[in-house]
Write an enzyme that holds these catalytic residues in place. Structure first.
Site, short mmCIF file in Angstrom:
data_model
loop_
_atom_site.label_atom_id
_atom_site.label_comp_id
_atom_site.label_asym_id
_atom_site.label_seq_id
_atom_site.Cartn_x
_atom_site.Cartn_y
_atom_site.Cartn_z
CD GLU A 194 56.02 11.19 9.34
OE1 GLU A 194 55.71 12.06 10.15
OE2 GLU A 194 55.63 11.19 8.16
CE LYS A 248 47.78 11.45 13.12
NZ LYS A 248 48.87 10.41 13.20
#
Ligand code: NAD
Length: 361
Positions: A118, A75
């Site tokens: 991402e 994360k």
């Protein structure tokens, strides 16, 4: 290269940035790997297993950041982690900066090089490091949606698949990429009545071919979405414009016209969310209600299925970690233009155009 794997500290996040298998591979390639004590506890992997794979176990996150040059995480760095980053660090993890100005400014101030999973693309323009988690989140979205539609969980009390003689629930999926496709698969498997919206004709055609009559497909416009929302039981938001903040597909007024006890699962919340009423939630308190509509907006959904997610993510990131460690960041990014798309922050500047545009930086 010296590679560090700290323990994840986001609320109820149990994944870990590298499996023992990846550690072993990196050691074979001649790199040093430093794993924080307890980093694998959430997936049932003890420190001894990492040590056996060749990692040096360090007692604290401070020690890992101190020892390593390349930091591999899952994360986005939390404020205390950003404070540990120095200009010599390469951070390789999910960042989702377009919707997170504070984090962006923190990373810029640190002087580190930050590469976001991402926004890395492959030779077909797909998102190989987002895909495994989008697959998990898309599948999970139907599970959590079905759960929250039940009356004791705040929903209208409708079973996704209905019952003999009683129609199934109406599921609307916004965005038919990786997460949307997997959500459709699960919802269809549970016998729901599923309609999927996308702006890409090619995507809609591919899904239409794949699912045939079991999936209704529609072009996404604000009017078309606004028209279907009052009839929907479960709406799953899976849209993405890579690097950019998610487009808002429903306004507060649209949400107000929905049925009481209907459920919105905003998978796109990590990019800011696609409903005007969305705000990030955590696994500790995943839902809230606006105008009678249950909102589920957890930014790290796959964190709840860490076993499945850690191994799926590690398989995808391993070759990129190897490339960074073996060739160094400049060469690894120069050799692979898709990998270079992952570069979000370098020497105090935002380098990804869509991220920079979203943040106005
Ligand atoms: N919450 C979480 O835990 C979690 C986990 C994984 C992924 N995600 C997020 O899920 C989202 C979807 O990821 P993905 O990998 O499926 O992306 P993807 O690129 O595979 O698919 C996105 C789709 O959205 C479509 N789209 C774009 N604008 C649209 C619009 N206005 N209307 C309808 N469709 C539109 C695109 O054409 C594309 O088909 C991303 O924001 C990703 O970050 C969230």
């Amino acid at each position: 290269m010296r590679i560090g794997v700290p323990k994840e500290i986001k609320t109820l996040e149990f994944r870990v940035g590298a499996t023992p298998g990846v550690v072993q591979q990196l050691r074979r390639e001649g790199h040093e790997v430093f794993v924080e004590a307890g980093a694998g506890a959430g997936v049932g992997v003890a420190d001894e297993v990492y040590a056996k794979a060749g990692a040096a176990i360090l007692p604290t996150a401070d020690a890992v950041f101190e020892a390593a040059e390349l930091i591999v995480k899952v994360k986005e760095p939390q404020p205390i982690e950003i404070a540990r980053l120095k200009p010599h660090h390469i951070l390789f993890t999910y960042l989702h900066l377009a919707a997170d100005r504070t984090q962006a400014q923190g990373l810029m101030a640190s002087g580190c090089t930050a590469i976001a999973y991402e926004t890395v693309t492959d030779r077909w323009g797909r998102l190989p490091l987002l895909a495994p988690m989008s697959q998990v989140a898309g599948r999970m979205a139907v599970d959590v949606g079905a759960y929250h539609l039940l009356r004791p969980h705040g929903g209208r009390g409708i079973l996704l698949g209905g019952a003999p003689g009683v129609p199934p629930a109406r599921v609307v999926i916004l965005g038919g990429g990786v997460a949307g496709k997997h959500a459709a698969e699960m919802a269809i498997g549970l016998r729901a009545d599923v309609t999927l919206f996308d702006i890409s004709a090619a995507r809609l055609e591919a899904l239409d071919d794949q699912f045939g009559g079991r999936l209704k497909t529609a072009f996404s416009t604000h009017d078309a979405v606004a028209e279907i929302l009052p009839m929907a039981d479960l709406v799953i938001g899976c849209v993405l414009i890579p690097g950019a903040a998610a487009p808002k597909l429903a306004t507060r007024a649209d949400v107000a016209k929905m049925q009481s006890g209907a459920v919105l699962v905003d998978v796109a919340i990590d990019q800011g969310g696609c409903f005007e009423t969305s705000r990030p939630t955590t696994h500790a308190a995943p839902t809230y209600v606006v105008d009678g509509v249950v909102h589920y907006c957890v930014t790290n959904m796959p964190g709840a299925a860490p076993l499945t997610s850690t191994y799926a993510l590690s398989a995808a990131t391993a070759p990129y970690i190897s490339a960074l460690a073996s060739r160094g960041v400049d060469r690894a990014l120069a050799d692979d233009p898709g990998f270079a798309q992952g570069l979000n922050v370098l020497a105090g500047k935002i380098k990804h155009p869509a991220v920079a545009r979203s943040l106005g930086l």
